[in-house]
Design an enzyme around this catalytic site. Structure first.
Site, short mmCIF file in Angstrom:
data_model
loop_
_atom_site.label_atom_id
_atom_site.label_comp_id
_atom_site.label_asym_id
_atom_site.label_seq_id
_atom_site.Cartn_x
_atom_site.Cartn_y
_atom_site.Cartn_z
N SER A 94 0.85 -1.19 0.00
CA SER A 94 0.00 0.00 0.00
C SER A 94 0.89 1.24 0.00
O SER A 94 2.09 1.15 0.30
CB SER A 94 -0.86 -0.03 1.27
N TYR B 217 -3.52 -0.77 10.02
CA TYR B 217 -3.33 -0.94 8.57
C TYR B 217 -1.94 -0.43 8.17
O TYR B 217 -1.20 -1.11 7.45
CB TYR B 217 -4.42 -0.18 7.82
P1 NAD Z 1 -11.66 -5.38 -0.97
O1 NAD Z 1 -12.15 -5.13 0.40
O2 NAD Z 1 -12.61 -5.30 -2.10
O3 NAD Z 1 -10.92 -6.77 -1.06
C1 NAD Z 1 -10.31 -7.40 0.04
C2 NAD Z 1 -10.24 -8.88 -0.24
O4 NAD Z 1 -9.64 -9.54 0.88
C3 NAD Z 1 -11.62 -9.48 -0.46
O5 NAD Z 1 -11.54 -10.44 -1.47
C4 NAD Z 1 -11.89 -10.15 0.88
O6 NAD Z 1 -12.79 -11.22 0.77
C5 NAD Z 1 -10.49 -10.62 1.23
N1 NAD Z 1 -10.39 -10.91 2.65
C6 NAD Z 1 -10.48 -10.03 3.68
N2 NAD Z 1 -10.41 -10.70 4.85
C7 NAD Z 1 -10.26 -12.01 4.54
C8 NAD Z 1 -10.16 -13.18 5.31
N3 NAD Z 1 -10.22 -13.17 6.65
N4 NAD Z 1 -10.03 -14.36 4.67
C9 NAD Z 1 -10.00 -14.41 3.32
N5 NAD Z 1 -10.10 -13.34 2.53
C10 NAD Z 1 -10.24 -12.15 3.15
O7 NAD Z 1 -10.52 -4.31 -1.17
P2 NAD Z 1 -9.33 -4.23 -2.23
O8 NAD Z 1 -9.05 -2.81 -2.38
O9 NAD Z 1 -9.58 -5.06 -3.42
O10 NAD Z 1 -8.13 -4.85 -1.35
C11 NAD Z 1 -7.24 -5.82 -1.84
C12 NAD Z 1 -5.87 -5.56 -1.26
O11 NAD Z 1 -5.38 -4.34 -1.80
C13 NAD Z 1 -5.85 -5.41 0.26
O12 NAD Z 1 -4.70 -6.04 0.78
C14 NAD Z 1 -5.77 -3.91 0.43
O13 NAD Z 1 -5.17 -3.55 1.65
C15 NAD Z 1 -4.91 -3.54 -0.74
N6 NAD Z 1 -4.95 -2.13 -1.15
C16 NAD Z 1 -6.08 -1.57 -1.65
C17 NAD Z 1 -6.04 -0.23 -2.05
C18 NAD Z 1 -7.23 0.47 -2.65
O14 NAD Z 1 -7.15 1.67 -2.95
N7 NAD Z 1 -8.34 -0.18 -2.89
C19 NAD Z 1 -4.88 0.51 -1.89
C20 NAD Z 1 -3.76 -0.10 -1.37
C21 NAD Z 1 -3.80 -1.43 -1.01
#
Ligand code: NAD
Length: 252
Positions: free
Chosen positions: A144, A157
């Site tokens: 991130s 986080y």
């Molecule tokens: P999201 O919430 O749509 O996806 C998160 C995913 O993690 C989902 O598929 C969820 O089911 C899974 N997950 C969460 N807890 C879980 C558990 N206990 N067991 C199994 N699966 C689990 O959000 P996203 O943005 O797609 O996030 C994906 C990754 O990207 C994360 O690690 C997030 O921190 C990272 N991220 C996202 C952004 C952004 O701007 N969206 C920025 C930086 C990093």
């Protein structure tokens, strides 16, 4: 050919593949030729359909990564689905928002367990299989901007994603000579569930957008190229990097 982005014949495990960035990464890897093992808590039917439309195999593993219980099962199922694991994308992650002064132990532990602890132990279990047959592999952690910056109201986080950057470097140092490339991608601000609260707040939404040189929030599909690159033979000499895909945010 001196290098290739082709993933034909590779078996890729993607955690949190049901939605958002994990879904987009799974589809991109599928389009590059890999078979996908999607790991998640809920239905991955949509991801399966998109991967199959790309001509890829898909196997779903239901697993809750808030604890270590499913890890051996994930590895066993992924190996039996695809012969071996060539690529692991540690994407599953959660976020909890509250002022640091009020932050609870529960919100600390829940985030650290999914984002950091399960990521480490799944990587360890998968690496054992990659080392056992000496076939090597690629591990890609989804970090991130909070791997580089402090942020506000997300203490666990930021701690988890900063820790993940360090863990990426440590694993790269231990496993690079053994044929495993460990790297991370640091997404900027993408339109997914993770950023729903930010996008719903007009002030924060506007402040964030104003700082992104590209002039827009990221679309999950913007991440696919970086994931395919780091998963591919073209990245064979890349170890321990955290690659920002952020519309220029960190350059500002
Ligand atoms: P999201 O919430 O749509 O996806 C998160 C995913 O993690 C989902 O598929 C969820 O089911 C899974 N997950 C969460 N807890 C879980 C558990 N206990 N067991 C199994 N699966 C689990 O959000 P996203 O943005 O797609 O996030 C994906 C990754 O990207 C994360 O690690 C997030 O921190 C990272 N991220 C996202 C952004 C952004 O701007 N969206 C920025 C930086 C990093």
């Amino acid at each position: 050919m001196p290098f290739s982005f082709d993933l034909t014949g590779k078996n890729a495990v993607v955690t949190g593949a049901n939605t958002g960035l994990g879904q987009a990464i799974a589809v991109a890897l599928a389009q590059a030729g890999a078979s996908i093992v999607g790991v998640g808590r809920s239905s991955m039917d949509e991801t399966e359909r998109l991967c199959r439309e790309a001509g890829a195999g898909f196997h779903a593993v239901q697993a809750d990564l808030s604890n270590l219980e499913p890890i051996e099962r994930i590895v066993t199922e992924a190996v039996s689905a695809g012969g071996r694991i060539d690529i692991l994308v540690n994407n599953a992650g959660i976020i909890r928002r509250a002022d640091a002064i009020d932050f609870t132990e529960q919100d600390w532990d829940d985030v650290m367990n999914v984002n950091l602890k399960s990521t480490f132990f799944l990587s360890q279990a998968v690496a054992k299989t990659m080392l056992a047959d000496e076939g090597g592999g690629k591990i890609i952690n989804i970090a991130s901007l909070l791997s580089f910056q402090g942020g506000i109201r997300i203490p666990s986080y930021t701690a988890s994603k900063s820790g993940l950057a360090g863990l990426t470097r440590l694993l790269a140092c231990e496993w690079a000579a053994k044929g495993i490339n460990v790297n991370a991608i640091a997404p900027g601000y993408f339109v997914t569930n993770n950023t729903e609260a930010l996008r719903a707040d007009p002030k924060r939404r506007g402040e964030i957008l104003a700082r992104i040189p590209a002039g827009r929030w990221g679309d999950p599909g913007d991440l696919g190229g970086a994931a395919v690159f780091l998963a591919s033979p073209a990245a064979r000499y890349i170890h321990g990097i955290v690659l920002p895909v952020d519309g220029g945010w960190l350059a500002r």
